[in-house]
Design an enzyme around this catalytic site. Structure first.
Site, PDB file in Angstrom:
ATOM      1  N   GLY A  30     -22.722   0.458 -56.589  1.00  0.00           N
ATOM      2  CA  GLY A  30     -23.082  -0.861 -57.102  1.00  0.00           C
ATOM      3  C   GLY A  30     -22.441  -1.046 -58.464  1.00  0.00           C
ATOM      4  N   VAL A  32     -21.794  -1.545 -62.542  1.00  0.00           N
ATOM      5  CA  VAL A  32     -22.218  -0.778 -63.699  1.00  0.00           C
ATOM      6  C   VAL A  32     -23.506  -1.381 -64.282  1.00  0.00           C
ATOM      7  CG1 VAL A  32     -20.755  -2.155 -65.216  1.00  0.00           C
ATOM      8  CG2 VAL A  32     -21.402   0.151 -65.882  1.00  0.00           C
ATOM      9  N   ASP A  33     -24.367  -0.536 -64.802  1.00  0.00           N
ATOM     10  CA  ASP A  33     -25.632  -0.962 -65.430  1.00  0.00           C
ATOM     11  C   ASP A  33     -26.676  -1.469 -64.442  1.00  0.00           C
ATOM     12  OD1 ASP A  33     -24.858  -0.239 -67.940  1.00  0.00           O
ATOM     13  OD2 ASP A  33     -24.078  -2.224 -68.467  1.00  0.00           O
ATOM     14  N   GLY A  35     -28.266   0.572 -62.672  1.00  0.00           N
ATOM     15  CA  GLY A  35     -29.311   1.591 -62.736  1.00  0.00           C
ATOM     16  C   GLY A  35     -29.256   2.647 -61.648  1.00  0.00           C
ATOM     17  N   ASP A 109     -23.659  10.260 -56.323  1.00  0.00           N
ATOM     18  CA  ASP A 109     -23.880   9.137 -57.241  1.00  0.00           C
ATOM     19  C   ASP A 109     -22.509   8.624 -57.676  1.00  0.00           C
ATOM     20  OD1 ASP A 109     -25.120   7.352 -58.985  1.00  0.00           O
ATOM     21  OD2 ASP A 109     -25.041   8.783 -60.640  1.00  0.00           O
ATOM     22  N   ASP A 167     -39.004  -5.369 -62.318  1.00  0.00           N
ATOM     23  CA  ASP A 167     -39.947  -5.533 -63.431  1.00  0.00           C
ATOM     24  C   ASP A 167     -39.440  -6.570 -64.429  1.00  0.00           C
ATOM     25  OD1 ASP A 167     -37.948  -3.467 -63.721  1.00  0.00           O
ATOM     26  OD2 ASP A 167     -38.825  -2.998 -65.679  1.00  0.00           O
ATOM     27  N   LEU A 467      22.743   3.124 -65.832  1.00  0.00           N
ATOM     28  CA  LEU A 467      22.377   1.838 -66.419  1.00  0.00           C
ATOM     29  C   LEU A 467      23.465   0.797 -66.197  1.00  0.00           C
ATOM     30  CD1 LEU A 467      21.088   3.212 -69.834  1.00  0.00           C
ATOM     31  CD2 LEU A 467      19.667   2.150 -68.066  1.00  0.00           C
ATOM     32  N   SER A 470      27.140   1.193 -67.642  1.00  0.00           N
ATOM     33  CA  SER A 470      27.403   2.606 -67.922  1.00  0.00           C
ATOM     34  C   SER A 470      28.795   3.023 -67.464  1.00  0.00           C
ATOM     35  CB  SER A 470      26.346   3.471 -67.214  1.00  0.00           C
ATOM     36  OG  SER A 470      26.391   3.247 -65.820  1.00  0.00           O
ATOM     37  N   SER A 540      20.255   1.489 -59.111  1.00  0.00           N
ATOM     38  CA  SER A 540      19.229   2.276 -58.392  1.00  0.00           C
ATOM     39  C   SER A 540      18.341   3.074 -59.342  1.00  0.00           C
ATOM     40  CB  SER A 540      19.858   3.181 -57.329  1.00  0.00           C
ATOM     41  OG  SER A 540      20.969   3.882 -57.808  1.00  0.00           O
TER      42      SER A 540
END
Lengths: 636, 306
Positions: A30, A32-33, A35, A109, A167, A467, A470, A540
């Site tokens: 679930g 964060v926070d 619980g 968990d 609660d 590059l 080059s 490449s």
């Protein structure tokens, strides 16, 4: 103390009870926070599974790091890493063990932060049930949906929605029912058959182990009652026997056994089997279990099989019921959770591990990625960390499999990055794609060797990487002029030129660069097949694509030429004025400026253009190419 | 829903046993040069038993390595040598000779320095010396909080370091064993076992364990709240300390000066299990080293401790 026969009998009875006791593996997840850790700590505390010294350490830690004043902070029981305790968050999955008279539990968990989704997936892959927490004040959040989607991906059929912190909403029934209705609809849409919603307060202990008098309107079970009694199906799918071979056991010439864990079904001595993907058949001669010979072996047992005939069976093959064998395929539709820090790019080669077999694989197409919040299907050319998608997958050799919904062992796979060796994806096979079976190789009588012989040369591919500016094209041009003058058959594939035609539809994003290289590598392969000496002059920039190109060619046919010129020097030369424009922000994704260049680790040839002039470097290359000449070749 | 009339009913111990054997076979198949870290305790006894089962009738393709700190109980060393002879496994013993030369010991240098030099550094020396790319250990997730977080295949850098914040995902039983030269993996086949599972399995399978797990009269002194057994003459007694004979046993075994005994009358395996079921303290309580700073296990593990 001597053990009386009565006490011995009592202990034996206990052992049998413990053995007979069922075990449930579940996760808590679930946002964060919400619980989660607190809820689990409460379960451990209320089921009296904490030892005195652990409680004392908890009281000590609660004073130091706790967020509950003088009260015990149960979350500290689970957040075991220092960083977790300091930051007050869960980073990685923690495993805890507890039990009641009715059941033993292993609970994982899982972290709630989106950035740690891959750790949550680790927990979900072995779980039979998931407890998804939501905060009653916030309801269903994005991360709730993401975790539920991952639970569905990994085939978890039983989910409990724990509406926590009741609660803080005054145990309000309508609030709970609104959340429960929303979540049940989501679970149903994702194909989760059993979603049970329970209102609770982990902090106060309401409806955790016992029904709470503060929510008389709730008539269902407490969380623990539900966990103790919910019926979960252990094995699913067919009953045909399958055993992926982990280890070929050959102590001496008289014994050849195939060791592995039975993934499905059961088998008896004398039964006819088939070894896949090879397809050879035999009969079971012996079944050796952990304690000696068995007549029968069944799903979940780790055994060693011997066969009546000597077959060539290797690690990763699947021994199966000959009458009901699994399918064998190399192209699949699958679902994927991307867990790599670098994005998934279609066409890029990865290792794939399924059962006991590891093969080369690529995602050929992202059919669509999924917005976990809305379940919407979105077009995508790449996948970023924690994104989920439906994809097509291509393996470089066929494997025996079952759809994941039928069997987790034969349908679940991981992808491994070839350079970092990191586990970058978890996936589930849905079904085999028939396409591969319908495109057959056309047999041709004149082969590569014949075509090379008539030209009197050894075909090869010189792959110039470096590059922009080059000196790749300059040197390649000089090499070709010289070879041509000597009578060799050559061709230059130049990055700029090919982008005007074959690759006109591609841009400069990472995924387009991968496709750009894939097409050019395939064309170069055809030309080498035609007997030519091919010079590929492409920036490449990525190692993995150069490795993919190399893998297309035979031993000694591919020469990686690193044109090693420092960025500052390339920028000073700037023959096409591109660096100036990139620096001015007029060109984006420019290699060396705002897109990376990964230098080769072990090129066949390195050319340093600041130390020697182009003509001399070209001469070195010509000599190297001609040193491959067969002995009867002409003079160079 | 139990339509699996075809499937045999596997008990919890059967499932744990099968899972551990599966893990051991993966290690043998995927690594070039694996080793089993044998510490002589009950968990190592279970590991050795599983190792023999996993490769029967062949001899295990994985050797055993014991890191000898030179401070183990004498009974442990005798038990180690006896079991190696009985089973015929390839047992190697490594001692940090440099530490011995410097006279490192728990009484003179304290628990932390002793454990670091004679155990953690010694282990790294041995892994480097033999070039082991996988080391199997008997740690369980129910033992300690940072262990509860660890993967079954736990990746280590070329410097033997564990990065707990960035572990590889580990899905199903598909263990990723791919590493580069110098890197290694620690493997924990008993991750999902509890202490009770270990004892019940020892009972069911009649696995030999060191007699120190059973109560007997032993000479101990009470020191800093722990009962320390006077196992040899190297233990300096403090003023006023006289060894007393007490009926004690050990729940875990390590270096004798660092391992606290518990007073117990449990002389048999059955009595030990019964005592375990009614105990009110966790098994690592007797380990002096764990009571260093609170998260010390994680730190030690990061540095290469098992």
């Amino acid at each position: 103390m001597t053990v009386t026969p009565e006490r011995h009998a009592a202990l034996a009875a206990y052992l049998r009870k413990h053995e007979g006791r069922d075990q449930l593996r579940f996760i808590t997840c679930g946002s964060v926070d919400d619980g989660k850790s607190t809820l689990l700590g409460r379960l451990l505390y209320d089921t009296k599974l904490l030892f005195d010294d652990q409680l004392a350490a908890l009281a000590r830690d609660s004073k130091r790091h706790g967020t509950q004043g003088d009260a015990l902070d149960f979350a500290l029981l689970l957040d075991g890493l220092e960083a977790e305790r300091e930051q007050g968050i869960t980073i990685d999955v923690a495993y805890r063990f507890f039990g009641t008279d009715k059941r033993g539990f292993i609970v994982a968990d899982c972290p709630g932060h989106e950035q740690y989704t891959r750790n949550m997936a680790t927990g979900a892959s072995t779980a039979e049930l998931a407890v998804v927490l939501v905060d009653a004040r916030k309801g269903v959040l994005t991360q709730t949906r993401r975790h539920t989607w991952i639970c569905a991906l990994f085939g978890i059929r039983h989910v409990v929605l724990a509406v926590n912190k009741m609660d803080l909403v005054d145990y309000d029934r309508s609030r709970f029912e609104a959340i429960a209705a929303e979540y049940t609809a989501l679970a149903y849409a994702l194909g989760i058959a059993d979603a049970t919603c329970i209102p609770l307060s982990a902090l106060c202990g309401d409806n955790v182990t016992a029904r709470s008098p503060r929510m008389p309107w709730y008539e269902g079970p407490s969380l623990l009652e539900h966990l103790e009694t919910v019926r979960v199906e252990r094995a699913t799918g067919g009953t045909g026997f399958r055993l992926p071979v982990q280890w070929v056991n050959r102590p001496d010439h008289g014994f050849r056994g195939y060791a592995g864990t039975v993934a499905q079904g059961r088998i008896a001595v004398g039964a006819e089997i088939v070894a896949l993907p090879g397809g050879r058949r035999s009969r079971i001669a012996r079944i050796i279990g952990p304690d000696g010979d068995l007549e029968v072996a069944a799903a979940g047992q780790a055994v060693t099989l011997t066969l009546a005939d000597e077959l060539d069976i290797a690690r990763g093959d699947v021994i199966a019921d000959a009458a009901h064998p699994p399918q064998v395929a190399d192209q699949f539709a699958c679902r994927l959770l991307w867990m790599g820090d670098a994005p998934l790019l279609p066409g890029r080669p990865y290792w794939l591990k399924i059962g006991a077999r590891t093969v080369g694989a690529q995602v050929t197409e992202i059919r669509h990625k999924i917005d976990v919040n809305t379940q919407a299907e979105l077009a995508a050319k790449r996948l970023e960390l924690n994104e989920v998608a439906q994809c097509n997958l291509s393996l470089d050799q066929p494997v025996a499999f079952e759809p994941y919904a039928e069997n987790r062992t034969l349908g679940g796979f991981i992808l491994i990055d070839r350079q970092s060796n990191a586990t970058v994806a978890g996936g589930t096979l849905d079904f085999a794609l028939r396409r591969a079976g319908n495109v057959h190789w056309q047999h041709i009588d004149v082969d590569k060797a014949a075509r090379a012989t008539i030209k009197g040369q050894k075909p090869c591919c010189l792959w110039f990487t470096g590059l922009s500016g080059s000196g790749k094209s300059t040197i390649a041009n000089l090499v070709e002029r010289r070879l041509h003058a000597l009578g060799y058959h050559t061709y230059i594939l130049d990055g700029d030129n090919v982008r005007h035609g074959l690759n006109r539809d591609l841009g400069f994003t990472d995924e387009d660069r991968v496709e750009n290289i894939r097409r050019v590598a395939e064309v170069a392969k055809l030309m080498v097949d035609a007997g030519l000496i091919v010079l590929v002059s492409f920036i490449s920039p990525f190692r993995s694509e150069r490795r993919m190109a190399r893998a297309l060619f035979g031993e000694g046919e591919f020469l990686e030429v690193f044109v090693d010129t420092p960025l500052a020097e390339c920028e000073r030369r700037d023959p096409k004025g591109l660096y100036r424009r990139a620096r001015a922000g007029q060109i984006s994704n420019f290699t060396g400026i705002d897109s990376p260049y990964e230098a080769p680790e072990a090129p066949e040839i390195t050319l340093r253009t600041v130390e020697a002039e182009a003509g001399a470097l070209a001469q070195r290359l010509v000599e190297r190419v001609l040193s491959f000449e067969p002995a009867h070749g002409r003079e160079a | 829903m139990s339509i699996q009339t075809e499937a045999l009913r596997l008990s919890q111990l059967d499932r744990l046993e099968a899972e551990s054997i599966h893990i051991l076979r993966e290690v043998a198949a995927e690594f070039r040069n694996p080793v089993l870290l044998y510490s002589i305790g009950k968990d190592s006894s279970v590991l050795l038993h599983l190792l023999l089962k996993a490769f029967r009738p062949a001899r295990p393709p994985i050797p055993l390595l014991h890191i000898d700190t030179t401070w183990k109980f004498r009974e442990m060393i005798a038990f180690r040598d006896r079991r190696a002879a009985e089973t015929g496994v390839d047992l190697r013993v490594h001692i940090n000779e440099e530490g011995v030369r410097q006279g490192i010991g728990p009484f003179t240098h304290g628990a932390t320095v002793h454990t670091d030099v004679m155990k953690t550094q010694a282990l790294k020396q041995a892994l480097d010396k033999y070039g082991f790319d996988a080391a199997i250990g008997g740690a369980r997730r129910d033992e300690e909080k940072s262990r509860a977080k660890e993967r079954i295949f736990s990746f280590r850098s070329a410097q033997h370091r564990w990065d707990p914040r960035n572990q590889r995902p580990e899905l199903w039983n598909l263990y990723n064993a791919r590493i580069r030269q110098g890197e290694s993996v620690r493997v924990f086949p008993l991750s999902n076992w509890t202490e009770l599972d270990v004892w019940l399995y020892i009972w069911r399978e009649k696995i030999p364990v060191v007699p120190l797990y059973f109560a007997a009269e032993r000479p101990v002194v009470e020191r800093d709240g722990a009962l320390i057994m006077v196992d040899d003459e190297r233990m300096p007694l403090r003023p006023g300390e006289t060894p007393m004979l007490k009926r004690v046993r050990f729940r875990t075994l390590g270096c004798y000066p660092l391992t606290g005994a518990i007073e117990s009358a449990a002389e048999t395996l059955e009595a030990v299990i019964e005592e375990m079921l009614t105990t009110r303290s966790s098994e690592r309580q007797g380990r002096v080293i764990d009571h260093d700073p609170s998260a010390s296990m994680e730190r030690k593990k990061q540095e290469g401790y098992f």
